[in-house]
Motif scaffolding. Structure first.
Motif, PDB file in Angstrom:
ATOM      1  N   MET A 111       0.893  -1.280   0.133  1.00 18.79           N
ATOM      2  CA  MET A 111       0.113   0.145  -0.124  1.00 18.79           C
ATOM      3  C   MET A 111       0.851   1.244  -0.160  1.00 18.79           C
ATOM      4  O   MET A 111       1.858   1.274   0.910  1.00 18.79           O
ATOM      5  N   PRO A 112       0.559   2.227  -0.970  1.00 16.72           N
ATOM      6  CA  PRO A 112       1.541   3.414  -0.865  1.00 16.72           C
ATOM      7  C   PRO A 112       1.227   4.399   0.237  1.00 16.72           C
ATOM      8  O   PRO A 112       0.126   4.248   0.624  1.00 16.72           O
ATOM      9  N   ARG A 113       2.231   5.120   0.335  1.00 15.09           N
ATOM     10  CA  ARG A 113       1.905   6.123   1.619  1.00 15.09           C
ATOM     11  C   ARG A 113       1.255   7.046   1.119  1.00 15.09           C
ATOM     12  O   ARG A 113       1.481   7.693  -0.146  1.00 15.09           O
ATOM     13  N   LEU A 114       0.278   7.731   1.736  1.00 17.56           N
ATOM     14  CA  LEU A 114      -0.609   8.732   1.257  1.00 17.56           C
ATOM     15  C   LEU A 114      -0.255   9.947   1.924  1.00 17.56           C
ATOM     16  O   LEU A 114       0.091  10.110   3.039  1.00 17.56           O
ATOM     17  N   LEU A 115       0.103  11.138   1.134  1.00 19.22           N
ATOM     18  CA  LEU A 115       0.256  12.398   1.688  1.00 19.22           C
ATOM     19  C   LEU A 115      -0.851  13.217   1.735  1.00 19.22           C
ATOM     20  O   LEU A 115      -0.690  14.228   2.607  1.00 19.22           O
ATOM     21  N   GLU A 116      -1.896  13.005   1.289  1.00 21.80           N
ATOM     22  CA  GLU A 116      -3.264  13.746   1.582  1.00 21.80           C
ATOM     23  C   GLU A 116      -4.011  12.361   2.032  1.00 21.80           C
ATOM     24  O   GLU A 116      -4.139  11.499   1.659  1.00 21.80           O
ATOM     25  N   PRO A 117      -4.967  12.993   3.036  1.00 20.63           N
ATOM     26  CA  PRO A 117      -5.814  12.008   3.557  1.00 20.63           C
ATOM     27  C   PRO A 117      -6.849  11.663   2.549  1.00 20.63           C
ATOM     28  O   PRO A 117      -7.536  12.397   1.904  1.00 20.63           O
ATOM     29  N   PRO A 118      -7.377  10.179   2.611  1.00 22.81           N
ATOM     30  CA  PRO A 118      -8.447   9.669   1.712  1.00 22.81           C
ATOM     31  C   PRO A 118      -9.827  10.135   2.384  1.00 22.81           C
ATOM     32  O   PRO A 118     -10.003  10.696   3.425  1.00 22.81           O
ATOM     33  N   SER A 119     -10.767   9.814   1.496  1.00 24.87           N
ATOM     34  CA  SER A 119     -12.071  10.593   2.069  1.00 24.87           C
ATOM     35  C   SER A 119     -12.483   9.303   2.876  1.00 24.87           C
ATOM     36  O   SER A 119     -12.216   8.296   2.879  1.00 24.87           O
ATOM     37  N   VAL A 120     -13.333   9.933   4.039  1.00 23.90           N
ATOM     38  CA  VAL A 120     -13.907   9.107   4.945  1.00 23.90           C
ATOM     39  C   VAL A 120     -15.469   9.618   5.161  1.00 23.90           C
ATOM     40  O   VAL A 120     -15.772  10.640   4.991  1.00 23.90           O
ATOM     41  N   GLU A 121     -16.155   8.594   5.642  1.00 26.69           N
ATOM     42  CA  GLU A 121     -17.456   8.995   6.088  1.00 26.69           C
ATOM     43  C   GLU A 121     -17.647   9.665   7.035  1.00 26.69           C
ATOM     44  O   GLU A 121     -18.636  10.798   7.110  1.00 26.69           O
ATOM     45  N   HIS A 122     -17.110   9.550   8.215  1.00 28.04           N
ATOM     46  CA  HIS A 122     -16.996  10.226   9.366  1.00 28.04           C
ATOM     47  C   HIS A 122     -15.497  10.828   9.895  1.00 28.04           C
ATOM     48  O   HIS A 122     -14.860  10.027  10.178  1.00 28.04           O
TER      49      HIS A 122
END
Length: 81
Positions: free
Chosen positions: A1-12
């Motif tokens: 899994m690649p490192r994310l520099l921006e947060p992914p979308s989340v429901e909460h």
């Protein structure tokens, strides 16, 4: 899994601090007829030198443990250190 520099979308979106090093950014919960899927998104605020376990316990209306999952992030593939 690649490192994310921006947060992914989340429901909460939660942004709950856990000490000075970690933050529970948010969660997404999916419920189908046969499955419950809980995705937690964590954010590190500083370097972490301890391996932590993430746990989710589902409790029924009688207060009994109906299900649980206790693992390091990404099914033990990404220790917090």
């Amino acid at each position: 899994m690649p490192r994310l520099l921006e947060p992914p979308s989340v429901e909460h979106k939660l942004e709950i601090g856990l000490g000075d090093a970690l933050q529970l950014y948010g969660s997404t919960i999916e419920l189908t007829a046969n499955d419950l899927r809980v995705e937690l998104v964590w954010h590190t605020l500083t370097e972490v030198d301890t391996d932590y376990t993430v746990f989710v316990h589902v409790v029924d209306t009688n207060g009994q443990n109906a299900a649980q999952r206790d693992v390091m992030p990404v099914d033990n593939a990404y220790p917090t250190t």
